[in-house]
Motif scaffolding. Structure first.
Motif, mmCIF file in Angstrom:
data_model
loop_
_atom_site.group_PDB
_atom_site.id
_atom_site.type_symbol
_atom_site.label_atom_id
_atom_site.label_comp_id
_atom_site.label_asym_id
_atom_site.label_seq_id
_atom_site.Cartn_x
_atom_site.Cartn_y
_atom_site.Cartn_z
ATOM 1 N N ASP A 9 0.809 -1.220 0.000
ATOM 2 C CA ASP A 9 0.000 0.000 0.000
ATOM 3 C C ASP A 9 0.844 1.272 0.000
ATOM 4 O OD1 ASP A 9 0.955 -0.261 2.577
ATOM 5 O OD2 ASP A 9 -0.900 0.416 3.529
ATOM 6 N N ASP A 10 2.162 1.139 0.012
ATOM 7 C CA ASP A 10 3.046 2.291 -0.081
ATOM 8 C C ASP A 10 3.305 2.572 -1.563
ATOM 9 O OD1 ASP A 10 5.205 4.038 -0.279
ATOM 10 O OD2 ASP A 10 6.235 3.209 1.466
ATOM 11 N N PRO A 11 2.748 3.667 -2.121
ATOM 12 C CA PRO A 11 2.881 3.905 -3.574
ATOM 13 C C PRO A 11 4.326 4.089 -4.018
ATOM 14 C CG PRO A 11 1.954 5.831 -2.462
ATOM 15 C CD PRO A 11 1.961 4.719 -1.463
ATOM 16 N N HIS A 12 5.164 4.663 -3.163
ATOM 17 C CA HIS A 12 6.563 4.880 -3.534
ATOM 18 C C HIS A 12 7.315 3.550 -3.626
ATOM 19 C CE1 HIS A 12 5.905 9.153 -3.088
ATOM 20 N NE2 HIS A 12 5.459 8.967 -1.849
ATOM 21 N N LEU A 13 7.090 2.681 -2.642
ATOM 22 C CA LEU A 13 7.742 1.367 -2.668
ATOM 23 C C LEU A 13 7.199 0.524 -3.817
ATOM 24 C CD1 LEU A 13 9.641 -0.718 -1.519
ATOM 25 C CD2 LEU A 13 7.893 -1.327 0.167
ATOM 26 N N LEU A 14 5.895 0.606 -4.040
ATOM 27 C CA LEU A 14 5.280 -0.163 -5.132
ATOM 28 C C LEU A 14 5.897 0.246 -6.472
ATOM 29 C CD1 LEU A 14 3.030 -2.319 -5.268
ATOM 30 C CD2 LEU A 14 1.430 -0.482 -5.801
ATOM 31 N N ARG A 15 6.079 1.543 -6.653
ATOM 32 C CA ARG A 15 6.679 2.036 -7.895
ATOM 33 C C ARG A 15 8.141 1.598 -8.011
ATOM 34 N NH1 ARG A 15 6.499 5.623 -12.001
ATOM 35 N NH2 ARG A 15 8.359 6.872 -12.418
ATOM 36 N N ALA A 16 8.877 1.688 -6.900
ATOM 37 C CA ALA A 16 10.293 1.312 -6.923
ATOM 38 C C ALA A 16 10.465 -0.165 -7.257
ATOM 39 C CB ALA A 16 10.949 1.632 -5.582
ATOM 40 N N LEU A 17 9.635 -1.005 -6.663
ATOM 41 C CA LEU A 17 9.707 -2.442 -6.938
ATOM 42 C C LEU A 17 9.331 -2.733 -8.392
ATOM 43 C CD1 LEU A 17 8.077 -3.858 -3.677
ATOM 44 C CD2 LEU A 17 10.443 -4.161 -4.408
ATOM 45 N N THR A 18 8.306 -2.075 -8.879
ATOM 46 C CA THR A 18 7.884 -2.281 -10.257
ATOM 47 C C THR A 18 8.998 -1.911 -11.233
ATOM 48 O OG1 THR A 18 5.566 -1.871 -9.681
ATOM 49 C CG2 THR A 18 6.180 -1.637 -12.002
ATOM 50 N N ILE A 19 9.627 -0.771 -10.996
ATOM 51 C CA ILE A 19 10.710 -0.324 -11.875
ATOM 52 C C ILE A 19 11.891 -1.295 -11.819
ATOM 53 C CG2 ILE A 19 12.453 1.480 -12.214
ATOM 54 C CD1 ILE A 19 10.327 3.510 -11.293
ATOM 55 N N ALA A 20 12.283 -1.684 -10.598
ATOM 56 C CA ALA A 20 13.441 -2.565 -10.436
ATOM 57 C C ALA A 20 13.217 -3.920 -11.091
ATOM 58 C CB ALA A 20 13.758 -2.736 -8.950
ATOM 59 N N LEU A 21 12.035 -4.477 -10.936
ATOM 60 C CA LEU A 21 11.757 -5.804 -11.492
ATOM 61 C C LEU A 21 11.558 -5.755 -13.005
ATOM 62 C CD1 LEU A 21 9.394 -7.108 -8.674
ATOM 63 C CD2 LEU A 21 11.653 -8.005 -9.249
ATOM 64 N N THR A 22 10.876 -4.723 -13.474
ATOM 65 C CA THR A 22 10.676 -4.582 -14.910
ATOM 66 C C THR A 22 12.016 -4.407 -15.627
ATOM 67 O OG1 THR A 22 8.500 -3.578 -14.541
ATOM 68 C CG2 THR A 22 9.512 -3.245 -16.703
ATOM 69 N N ALA A 23 12.919 -3.643 -15.010
ATOM 70 C CA ALA A 23 14.233 -3.416 -15.612
ATOM 71 C C ALA A 23 15.025 -4.704 -15.738
ATOM 72 C CB ALA A 23 15.016 -2.402 -14.777
ATOM 73 N N ARG A 24 14.694 -5.700 -14.924
ATOM 74 C CA ARG A 24 15.406 -6.990 -14.962
ATOM 75 C C ARG A 24 14.655 -8.038 -15.756
ATOM 76 N NH1 ARG A 24 16.872 -3.891 -11.084
ATOM 77 N NH2 ARG A 24 18.975 -3.984 -10.213
ATOM 78 N N GLY A 25 13.660 -7.614 -16.522
ATOM 79 C CA GLY A 25 13.007 -8.527 -17.452
ATOM 80 C C GLY A 25 11.792 -9.252 -16.926
ATOM 81 N N TYR A 26 11.331 -8.901 -15.711
ATOM 82 C CA TYR A 26 10.135 -9.541 -15.177
ATOM 83 C C TYR A 26 8.894 -8.786 -15.638
ATOM 84 C CZ TYR A 26 13.446 -11.748 -11.937
ATOM 85 O OH TYR A 26 14.490 -12.445 -11.402
ATOM 86 N N ARG A 27 7.795 -9.526 -15.803
ATOM 87 C CA ARG A 27 6.505 -8.896 -16.062
ATOM 88 C C ARG A 27 5.820 -8.698 -14.716
ATOM 89 N NH1 ARG A 27 2.624 -12.263 -19.728
ATOM 90 N NH2 ARG A 27 4.264 -11.754 -21.231
ATOM 91 N N THR A 28 5.463 -7.478 -14.378
ATOM 92 C CA THR A 28 4.934 -7.185 -13.047
ATOM 93 C C THR A 28 3.475 -6.765 -13.105
ATOM 94 O OG1 THR A 28 5.623 -4.862 -13.139
ATOM 95 C CG2 THR A 28 7.197 -6.445 -12.229
ATOM 96 N N HIS A 29 2.778 -7.064 -12.007
ATOM 97 C CA HIS A 29 1.441 -6.518 -11.788
ATOM 98 C C HIS A 29 1.417 -5.991 -10.372
ATOM 99 C CE1 HIS A 29 -2.915 -6.216 -12.843
ATOM 100 N NE2 HIS A 29 -2.942 -5.972 -11.543
ATOM 101 N N ALA A 30 1.138 -4.686 -10.228
ATOM 102 C CA ALA A 30 1.168 -4.036 -8.925
ATOM 103 C C ALA A 30 -0.242 -3.856 -8.380
ATOM 104 C CB ALA A 30 1.867 -2.683 -9.028
#
Length: 228
Positions: A9-30
């Motif tokens: 529920d932390d929008p900043h952490l959710l965004r950071a995790l999404t960016i970090a994982l997407t940059a490493r080739g994972y498909r994410t759903h937040a």
């Protein structure tokens, strides 16, 4: 592409995790709440889930329990709860790992990679057939020459873990942790009793097991029939 569900529920952490994982080739759903997370998981089953416990609508434990009811995908819990009881409750509910906040992004990414390596392949065979019995993992049904065989929930859980790892040694500790929880990792007598019951129900000769093999003092192994 590996699908990862991120719930926080932390929008900043959710965004950071999404960016970090997407940059490493994972498909994410937040998702920022449990309801959205469960809907997303039902629509597209994740290969791994990262779940915060402190959510606005439900406790993250509810998501863990719901996912574990139908999915074997690894679950990593994120939480600011440092108490041992919180960690035990999450692991007992079905989580594979527990990371306390604040955490380093590098460590979390390493834990995700490790969890994915340990995970069963997504294309695993849903029906396992031997000369003595057939196991339908999706339907949770076991049949032998005399018909459907009723297993207790504990017997089924043990059998499922073993058959999802054909030919591999599954340690006593791993089985005890996954079925009963980390507080029971020394109760090896539990395994002896339930494996004896499984052999009695499934093996052609329970006293000379062909499929559910004991590695004395170490663990157990499911040995499928050799290919024809």
């Amino acid at each position: 592409m590996t699908r990862i569900l991120i719930v926080d529920d932390d929008p900043h952490l959710l965004r950071a995790l999404t960016i970090a994982l997407t940059a490493r080739g994972y498909r994410t759903h937040a998702a920022s709440d449990a309801t959205t997370a469960l809907q997303a998981a039902a629509t597209a089953a994740p290969d791994l889930a990262v779940i915060d416990l402190g959510l606005p609508d439900l406790d993250g434990i509810n998501i863990v329990e719901s996912l574990r009811g139908w999915s074997t995908a690894p679950i990593i819990v994120l939480s600011a709860r440092h108490a041992e009881t919180a960690k035990i409750n999450a692991l007992d509910a079905g989580a594979d790992d527990y990371v306390t906040k604040p955490f380093g992004m590098g460590e979390l990414l390493a834990r995700i990679r490790a969890a994915l390596r340990r995970a069963a392949p997504a294309d695993e065979q849903p029906v396992i057939t031997t000369a003595a019995f057939t196991i339908d993992l999706a339907a949770k049904r076991v049949t032998t020459a005399v018909g459907e065989t009723r297993l207790t929930p504990t017997e089924w859980h043990l059998l499922e873990i073993l058959v999802r790892n054909p030919g591999r040694l599954v340690t006593q500790r791993q089985l005890l942790q996954e079925v009963w929880g980390p507080r029971f990792e020394k109760e090896t007598n539990y395994l002896r009793v339930h494996l004896a019951n499984l052999r009695r129900k499934l093996e052609p000769e329970a006293s000379r097991p062909r499929y559910l093999i004991t590695e004395p003092g170490i663990g157990y192994r499911f040995t499928p029939d050799a290919p024809a």
